[in-house]
Motif scaffolding. Structure first.
Motif, PDB file in Angstrom:
ATOM      1  N   VAL A   1      21.743 -63.509 127.177  1.00  0.00           N
ATOM      2  CA  VAL A   1      22.220 -63.163 125.841  1.00  0.00           C
ATOM      3  C   VAL A   1      22.083 -61.661 125.652  1.00  0.00           C
ATOM      4  O   VAL A   1      20.980 -61.112 125.715  1.00  0.00           O
ATOM      5  N   GLN A   2      23.226 -60.985 125.398  1.00  0.00           N
ATOM      6  CA  GLN A   2      23.237 -59.537 125.209  1.00  0.00           C
ATOM      7  C   GLN A   2      23.875 -59.241 123.845  1.00  0.00           C
ATOM      8  O   GLN A   2      25.074 -58.980 123.744  1.00  0.00           O
ATOM      9  N   ILE A   3      23.044 -59.293 122.805  1.00  0.00           N
ATOM     10  CA  ILE A   3      23.533 -59.109 121.438  1.00  0.00           C
ATOM     11  C   ILE A   3      22.664 -58.068 120.742  1.00  0.00           C
ATOM     12  O   ILE A   3      21.431 -58.202 120.709  1.00  0.00           O
ATOM     13  N   PRO A   4      23.262 -57.046 120.162  1.00  0.00           N
ATOM     14  CA  PRO A   4      22.457 -56.052 119.425  1.00  0.00           C
ATOM     15  C   PRO A   4      21.848 -56.676 118.170  1.00  0.00           C
ATOM     16  O   PRO A   4      22.448 -57.569 117.558  1.00  0.00           O
ATOM     17  N   PRO A   5      20.668 -56.240 117.773  1.00  0.00           N
ATOM     18  CA  PRO A   5      19.987 -56.858 116.627  1.00  0.00           C
ATOM     19  C   PRO A   5      20.718 -56.652 115.303  1.00  0.00           C
ATOM     20  O   PRO A   5      20.485 -57.392 114.345  1.00  0.00           O
ATOM     21  N   THR A   6      21.629 -55.672 115.229  1.00  0.00           N
ATOM     22  CA  THR A   6      22.324 -55.401 113.957  1.00  0.00           C
ATOM     23  C   THR A   6      23.572 -56.267 113.773  1.00  0.00           C
ATOM     24  O   THR A   6      24.120 -56.325 112.672  1.00  0.00           O
ATOM     25  N   ALA A   7      24.041 -56.917 114.831  1.00  0.00           N
ATOM     26  CA  ALA A   7      25.270 -57.708 114.742  1.00  0.00           C
ATOM     27  C   ALA A   7      25.026 -58.963 113.904  1.00  0.00           C
ATOM     28  O   ALA A   7      24.022 -59.663 114.080  1.00  0.00           O
ATOM     29  N   ALA A   8      25.948 -59.251 112.985  1.00  0.00           N
ATOM     30  CA  ALA A   8      25.786 -60.417 112.100  1.00  0.00           C
ATOM     31  C   ALA A   8      27.154 -60.922 111.663  1.00  0.00           C
ATOM     32  O   ALA A   8      28.151 -60.191 111.674  1.00  0.00           O
ATOM     33  N   TRP A   9      27.180 -62.186 111.273  1.00  0.00           N
ATOM     34  CA  TRP A   9      28.374 -62.816 110.704  1.00  0.00           C
ATOM     35  C   TRP A   9      28.051 -63.318 109.306  1.00  0.00           C
ATOM     36  O   TRP A   9      26.911 -63.705 109.019  1.00  0.00           O
ATOM     37  N   GLN A  10      29.062 -63.360 108.448  1.00  0.00           N
ATOM     38  CA  GLN A  10      28.932 -63.950 107.114  1.00  0.00           C
ATOM     39  C   GLN A  10      29.421 -65.394 107.226  1.00  0.00           C
ATOM     40  O   GLN A  10      30.590 -65.700 106.988  1.00  0.00           O
ATOM     41  N   VAL A  11      28.506 -66.299 107.586  1.00  0.00           N
ATOM     42  CA  VAL A  11      28.899 -67.680 107.893  1.00  0.00           C
ATOM     43  C   VAL A  11      27.821 -68.648 107.403  1.00  0.00           C
ATOM     44  O   VAL A  11      26.758 -68.249 106.924  1.00  0.00           O
ATOM     45  N   ASP A  12      28.136 -69.925 107.554  1.00  0.00           N
ATOM     46  CA  ASP A  12      27.154 -70.973 107.316  1.00  0.00           C
ATOM     47  C   ASP A  12      26.335 -71.150 108.591  1.00  0.00           C
ATOM     48  O   ASP A  12      26.869 -71.519 109.644  1.00  0.00           O
ATOM     49  N   ARG A  13      25.034 -70.892 108.498  1.00  0.00           N
ATOM     50  CA  ARG A  13      24.180 -70.852 109.686  1.00  0.00           C
ATOM     51  C   ARG A  13      24.200 -72.176 110.472  1.00  0.00           C
ATOM     52  O   ARG A  13      24.417 -72.185 111.691  1.00  0.00           O
ATOM     53  N   LEU A  14      23.990 -73.285 109.803  1.00  0.00           N
ATOM     54  CA  LEU A  14      23.857 -74.561 110.499  1.00  0.00           C
ATOM     55  C   LEU A  14      25.162 -75.000 111.151  1.00  0.00           C
ATOM     56  O   LEU A  14      25.181 -75.451 112.298  1.00  0.00           O
ATOM     57  N   TRP A  15      26.271 -74.859 110.399  1.00  0.00           N
ATOM     58  CA  TRP A  15      27.545 -75.297 110.958  1.00  0.00           C
ATOM     59  C   TRP A  15      27.985 -74.397 112.116  1.00  0.00           C
ATOM     60  O   TRP A  15      28.490 -74.889 113.138  1.00  0.00           O
ATOM     61  N   LEU A  16      27.818 -73.086 111.987  1.00  0.00           N
ATOM     62  CA  LEU A  16      28.212 -72.199 113.078  1.00  0.00           C
ATOM     63  C   LEU A  16      27.340 -72.405 114.308  1.00  0.00           C
ATOM     64  O   LEU A  16      27.806 -72.306 115.445  1.00  0.00           O
ATOM     65  N   ALA A  17      26.065 -72.721 114.078  1.00  0.00           N
ATOM     66  CA  ALA A  17      25.187 -73.007 115.211  1.00  0.00           C
ATOM     67  C   ALA A  17      25.678 -74.236 115.970  1.00  0.00           C
ATOM     68  O   ALA A  17      25.647 -74.270 117.207  1.00  0.00           O
ATOM     69  N   GLU A  18      26.151 -75.230 115.245  1.00  0.00           N
ATOM     70  CA  GLU A  18      26.683 -76.425 115.913  1.00  0.00           C
ATOM     71  C   GLU A  18      27.944 -76.101 116.694  1.00  0.00           C
ATOM     72  O   GLU A  18      28.146 -76.599 117.810  1.00  0.00           O
ATOM     73  N   ALA A  19      28.811 -75.259 116.126  1.00  0.00           N
ATOM     74  CA  ALA A  19      30.032 -74.869 116.843  1.00  0.00           C
ATOM     75  C   ALA A  19      29.687 -74.143 118.137  1.00  0.00           C
ATOM     76  O   ALA A  19      30.238 -74.445 119.210  1.00  0.00           O
ATOM     77  N   LEU A  20      28.765 -73.165 118.050  1.00  0.00           N
ATOM     78  CA  LEU A  20      28.372 -72.427 119.256  1.00  0.00           C
ATOM     79  C   LEU A  20      27.674 -73.336 120.262  1.00  0.00           C
ATOM     80  O   LEU A  20      27.828 -73.167 121.480  1.00  0.00           O
ATOM     81  N   ARG A  21      26.918 -74.305 119.762  1.00  0.00           N
ATOM     82  CA  ARG A  21      26.244 -75.240 120.669  1.00  0.00           C
ATOM     83  C   ARG A  21      27.260 -76.037 121.488  1.00  0.00           C
ATOM     84  O   ARG A  21      27.078 -76.261 122.699  1.00  0.00           O
ATOM     85  N   ASN A  22      28.333 -76.463 120.848  1.00  0.00           N
ATOM     86  CA  ASN A  22      29.366 -77.208 121.579  1.00  0.00           C
ATOM     87  C   ASN A  22      30.031 -76.337 122.638  1.00  0.00           C
ATOM     88  O   ASN A  22      30.361 -76.812 123.733  1.00  0.00           O
ATOM     89  N   ILE A  23      30.237 -75.053 122.310  1.00  0.00           N
ATOM     90  CA  ILE A  23      30.841 -74.153 123.293  1.00  0.00           C
ATOM     91  C   ILE A  23      29.881 -73.911 124.453  1.00  0.00           C
ATOM     92  O   ILE A  23      30.271 -73.967 125.631  1.00  0.00           O
ATOM     93  N   LEU A  24      28.613 -73.634 124.135  1.00  0.00           N
ATOM     94  CA  LEU A  24      27.617 -73.421 125.192  1.00  0.00           C
ATOM     95  C   LEU A  24      27.460 -74.677 126.053  1.00  0.00           C
ATOM     96  O   LEU A  24      27.309 -74.575 127.283  1.00  0.00           O
TER      97      LEU A  24
END
Length: 328
Positions: free
Chosen positions: A212-235
């Motif tokens: 995982v190579q993500i800068p600490p300042t990067a962020a999205w304006q999203v729903d945390r739980l739902w986006l986590a599920e979407a990324l989990r399916n991709i991973l």
């Protein structure tokens, strides 16, 4: 036309007023009476022809509405001049077009629902058949060790069906727009960590590294739980297509216009023919194994519902690449 109460009332009043004026005019002079009579007759004829034309146009509009109610494929609306009837005709044409569009949308939704139910029935048929077979064998199996093994298989199949139904319910709720998403600034590093947490053990068992190579300042304006599920399916999809000892890399592109997350695995990549269908519901590629083909469909529904985009492609150096992007 005379069936109209307003027309009968106006005709009666006009007749009485005209008669009074004609009588008065004849009392003044015979020529004045003749002129008054001629004028009253001319006005009466003009009014009658004008009213008859309006009622004829109203009858045409009524016939058009009747054809609309009987669901004719083509509704003819003739041209009209300026005026109240032209405005009424224009509104009728707009109403017709809107009703046609809504009717077509309902027909498409009906076909989609029928196809979805058929797909769900098809997807459930295989595990249900397997569960029935497992419990049939379990009933006649005397060996305790074998019975425990059959129970584990049956439990796993029931868990698969539960996951399938739960995921389909989530997709349906997203499509129906009944889920209220709570958008807030979420650091991408924390979001990816939350998404990857349930996959840590499978990744370790298959010795697949998660870089995982993500800068600490990067962020999205999203729903945390739902986006986590979407990324989990991709991973999870990347993990399943990465050979043992491989790597899944997550990088971030953060600029003034957008913030994008790129997930790249070291697997064989996609078949070119599969790329247009990767996010189709129930689509299973050649290397999907026992998957149901709804994980990526759910991920796309979650991401697009929150204003983002997701694309998939093959990397030039090999492997599959998913790009999830949200504009700022």
């Amino acid at each position: 036309m005379l069936r109209s109460k307003e027309v009968r009332r106006f005709a009666a009043v006009f007749g009485v007023v005209s008669l009074v004026f004609v009588v008065i005019a004849f009392c003044i002079a015979p020529l004045a009476g003749l002129l008054a009579l001629a004028f009253a007759a001319a006005v009466g004829v003009l009014f009658w022809r004008f009213t008859a034309a309006r009622y004829a146009r109203l009858a045409e509009l009524a016939e058009e509405i009747d054809r609309l109610l009987h669901e004719e494929d083509r509704l003819f609306v003739a041209d009209a001049e300026e005026g109240e009837l032209a405005v009424l005709q224009s509104q009728l044409a707009k109403m017709t077009l809107r009703l046609r569009e809504q009717n077509d949308a309902l027909k498409r939704e009906k076909v989609y629902l029928a196809d979805s139910l058929a797909d769900i029935a098809h997807q459930l048929r295989t595990p249900l058949t397997s569960v029935n077979l497992v419990f049939t064998l379990l009933k006649d199996e005397p060996d305790p060790a074998r019975r425990r093994e059959l129970l584990r298989e049956g439990t796993a199949l029931l868990a698969q069906m539960d996951w399938l139904l739960t995921t389909l319910l989530k997709i349906s709720r997203l499509d129906a727009g009944v889920i209220a998403l709570q958008c807030e600034p979420v650091p991408l590093a924390a979001l990816v960590d939350t998404a990857a947490e349930p996959l840590r053990i499978p990744l370790e068992l298959h010795t697949i590294a998660l870089d995982v190579q993500i800068p600490p300042t990067a962020a999205w304006q999203v729903d945390r739980l739902w986006l986590a599920e979407a990324l989990r399916n991709i991973l999870k999809n990347c993990m399943e297509h990465t050979p043992d000892g491989g790597c899944v890399t997550v990088k971030c592109d953060d600029n003034p216009l957008f913030t994008a997350l790129t997930i790249h695995d070291s697997g064989p990549g996609f078949d070119e023919a599969e790329l247009p269908h990767l996010f189709d519901r129930f689509y299973r590629g050649k290397g999907s194994g026992t998957g149901y083909g709804i994980g990526l469909a759910l991920a796309q529904s979650i991401i697009t519902r929150q204003g983002g985009t997701i694309t998939a492609k093959n990397a030039p150096e090999g492997g599959a690449v998913f790009v999830v992007q949200f504009e700022k």
